[in-house]
Design an enzyme around this catalytic site. Structure first.
Site, PDB file in Angstrom:
ATOM      1  N   HIS A 140      -1.005 -13.952   5.566  1.00  0.00           N
ATOM      2  CA  HIS A 140      -1.980 -12.927   5.195  1.00  0.00           C
ATOM      3  C   HIS A 140      -2.498 -12.208   6.439  1.00  0.00           C
ATOM      4  O   HIS A 140      -3.696 -11.962   6.572  1.00  0.00           O
ATOM      5  CB  HIS A 140      -3.145 -13.561   4.431  1.00  0.00           C
ATOM      6  CG  HIS A 140      -2.768 -14.123   3.102  1.00  0.00           C
ATOM      7  ND1 HIS A 140      -3.553 -15.037   2.425  1.00  0.00           N
ATOM      8  CD2 HIS A 140      -1.689 -13.907   2.316  1.00  0.00           C
ATOM      9  CE1 HIS A 140      -2.970 -15.366   1.277  1.00  0.00           C
ATOM     10  NE2 HIS A 140      -1.838 -14.688   1.195  1.00  0.00           N
TER      11      HIS A 140
ATOM     12  N   GLU B 198      11.213   3.276   4.231  1.00  0.00           N
ATOM     13  CA  GLU B 198      11.163   1.817   4.185  1.00  0.00           C
ATOM     14  C   GLU B 198      12.345   1.251   4.957  1.00  0.00           C
ATOM     15  O   GLU B 198      13.495   1.610   4.712  1.00  0.00           O
ATOM     16  CB  GLU B 198      11.194   1.330   2.734  1.00  0.00           C
ATOM     17  CG  GLU B 198      11.455  -0.151   2.539  1.00  0.00           C
ATOM     18  CD  GLU B 198      10.487  -1.040   3.317  1.00  0.00           C
ATOM     19  OE1 GLU B 198      10.950  -2.039   3.915  1.00  0.00           O
ATOM     20  OE2 GLU B 198       9.270  -0.749   3.336  1.00  0.00           O
ATOM     21  N   ALA B 199      12.053   0.355   5.908  1.00  0.00           N
ATOM     22  CA  ALA B 199      13.111  -0.216   6.739  1.00  0.00           C
ATOM     23  C   ALA B 199      14.024  -1.139   5.950  1.00  0.00           C
ATOM     24  O   ALA B 199      15.202  -1.294   6.284  1.00  0.00           O
ATOM     25  CB  ALA B 199      12.499  -0.971   7.913  1.00  0.00           C
TER      26      ALA B 199
ATOM     27  N   ALA C  46       0.819  -1.209   0.000  1.00  0.00           N
ATOM     28  CA  ALA C  46       0.000   0.000   0.000  1.00  0.00           C
ATOM     29  C   ALA C  46       0.853   1.259   0.000  1.00  0.00           C
ATOM     30  O   ALA C  46       0.501   2.254  -0.648  1.00  0.00           O
ATOM     31  CB  ALA C  46      -0.938  -0.009   1.204  1.00  0.00           C
TER      32      ALA C  46
END
Length: 501
Positions: A439, A34-35, A14
């Site tokens: 999920h 972003e890691a 996302a």
């Protein structure tokens, strides 16, 4: 300190959508944190390399706590790379059932409301234009030349009475078919490749990889920025408009709780001053349960695997009264077994997924230290219904294996021996073989009620300038792989942030 219009935390499925869509307006400055690292690496791009990515440096390496019903932990694989879990998953592109979203209607996210965002995300020129999009960034397609085992799987389903679906992303999620995959020109396609890469040259987009967010900065009841570690430095950047959490169903609630937004008693016990007593943060954890390692050993050599090794699937009900599929039975062209199982030479696998589990779990903090992994407890099989459905799945695989469609390969499916066990022995075998579809979702539930973590516009209740846009907002898990639904959430979130919805 630098001020951005928007800060997006998490460059996953996302997050890449949100950052790319927001920066279509050149007047809007966006920082994407972003890691993990880049997705431009051979093991991420090669469709057949996905089994090697779990446990690699592209994975957070999380595991559940010891599961009450299993007596062991289960890996909780989560992507730590641009594209997130969409860069390490099996590349299936399935939306779920219409009724999944009609169940979100109280939040204003019924199927008719979200369908335009599904279609906007994709380019499917030969699909039904009522349900499929044209000209979008993603190009989901079934495999062009299906593996013989994939064709046998679909034929087996047809032979025993299931419908063969023309498009499992069409009007009805039911039956068998070679489903859409995000593989383009022989390479994995993700929102990192399809949305973010074309946007990287925009001067109003800053992307920082290896950037680990440690804290949301709150000023009163407003989120004013984030603190993160990057390039050996601790940096605090501020936001003029909003911070958007896209860190996923594990790390989004973790960051909220570290900031004091969560169950007040639990936070205070860890020495975190509660800011908002939001009791459902980290609750409502859902996951599709995978019964792995149901295998069939062929008596003659199998063709080399193709595509993503799992090109075909069957969505089925287990009772006539059910309104949508309860099980997803995938066929995997290799021996996909759990670590404690002995490999089967010349074998292939049936994976049984329970798509509508009733077990619910939690994400909790283990410590106020942001470097300590959270406590992940899906509580697999704590509702007896889930066990019943998996056993019905074993029976369904047994019927498929004996349909005649696999006779040319010879061999006997493991279901023959499994179904000779008495019920207690069979249940123990199921517990031994249960794993995850990876999920995880639902831990920051969206809703119009006061107890919801976020409102229908994805705003965190009680805090200004903070939204959530990832699988954690799902009130209930969809009846298929969650990636496509998460893309849709990113698309709709971008419109909400731009005031277009």
């Amino acid at each position: 300190m630098t001020t951005y219009d928007f800060i997006v935390v998490g460059g996953g499925t996302a997050g890449c959508v949100v950052a790319a869509r927001l920066t279509e307006d050149p007047a809007v400055n966006v920082l994407l944190l972003e890691a993990g690292g880049t997705d431009r690496r051979a093991d991420v791009e090669a469709p057949g390399a996905w089994p090697s990515l779990a446990g690699s440096d592209a994975d957070w390496g999380y595991a559940t706590v010891t599961q009450e019903a299993l007596g062991r932990t289960v890996p909780a694989t989560r992507g730590r790379v641009l594209g997130g879990s969409g860069s390490i998953n099996v590349m299936a592109h399935l939306r779920g059932h219409k009724l999944d979203y009609d169940g979100w209607a109280a939040a204003g996210w019924d199927f008719d409301a979200v369908l335009p965002y599904f279609t906007r995300s994709e380019d499917v020129p030969h699909g039904d234009p009522q349900f499929r999009g044209r000209g979008g960034p993603l190009a989901p397609r079934p495999i062009e030349s299906p593996h013989p085992l994939s064709l046998a799987h679909v034929e087996a389903a047809r032979a025993v009475g299931h419908v063969v679906a023309q498009d499992l992303n069409g009007p009805e999620l039911l039956g068998a078919g070679c489903h859409d995959l995000l593989i383009n020109d022989g390479r994995r396609q993700s929102t990192a490749t399809a949305y973010l890469r074309p946007a990287l040259d925009r001067p109003n987009l800053t992307v920082r990889t290896g950037a680990l967010v440690s804290r949301l900065v709150l000023a009163g009841d407003r989120c004013s920025g984030v603190q993160y570690e990057w390039d050996g430095r601790s940096i605090t950047d501020s936001v003029a408009s909003e911070v958007v959490l896209c860190a996923g169903a594990v790390d989004t609630p973790r960051l909220l709780m570290l900031a004091g937004i969560g169950p007040a008693g639990e936070l205070a016990a860890l020495g975190i001053a509660p800011v908002i007593d939001s009791v459902e943060v980290g609750r409502n954890l859902q996951d599709h349960i995978l019964l792995a390692g149901i295998r069939m050993r062929a008596e003659r050599p199998l063709p080399p695997p193709s595509g993503n090794y799992a090109e075909s699937t069957l969505f089925m009900k287990t009772a006539a009264a059910q309104t949508r599929p309860e099980l997803q039975i995938v066929q995997i062209q290799v021996d996909y077994h759990l670590p404690w199982q002995e490999p089967v030479p010349n074998g292939f696998t049936f994976g049984i997924g329970h798509m509508r589990p009733r077990s619910r779990g939690t994400i909790r903090l283990a410590s106020a230290d942001p470097t300590v992994p959270p406590l992940i407890d899906p509580r697999y099989l704590t509702d007896d219904y889930d066990m019943d459905q998996l056993i019905l799945g074993i029976e369904a695989v047994d019927v498929l294996a004996k349909s005649g469609a696999f006779d040319e390969w010879g061999g006997v499916c493991e279901t023959t021996d499994l179904l000779q066990l008495d019920r207690p022995q069979l249940e123990q075998t199921v517990r031994d073989a249960v794993s995850s579809f990876f999920h995880l979702s639902g831990t920051c539930r969206m809703g119009a009620d006061a107890a919801a973590v976020v409102d229908p516009q994805l705003r965190v209740n009680g805090v200004d300038g903070l939204r959530v846009a990832d699988a954690s907002v799902m009130p209930s898990i969809v009846s298929a792989n969650t990636n496509a639904a998460t893309v849709m959430i990113g698309e709709k979130a971008a419109d909400l942030l731009r005031g277009m919805n």
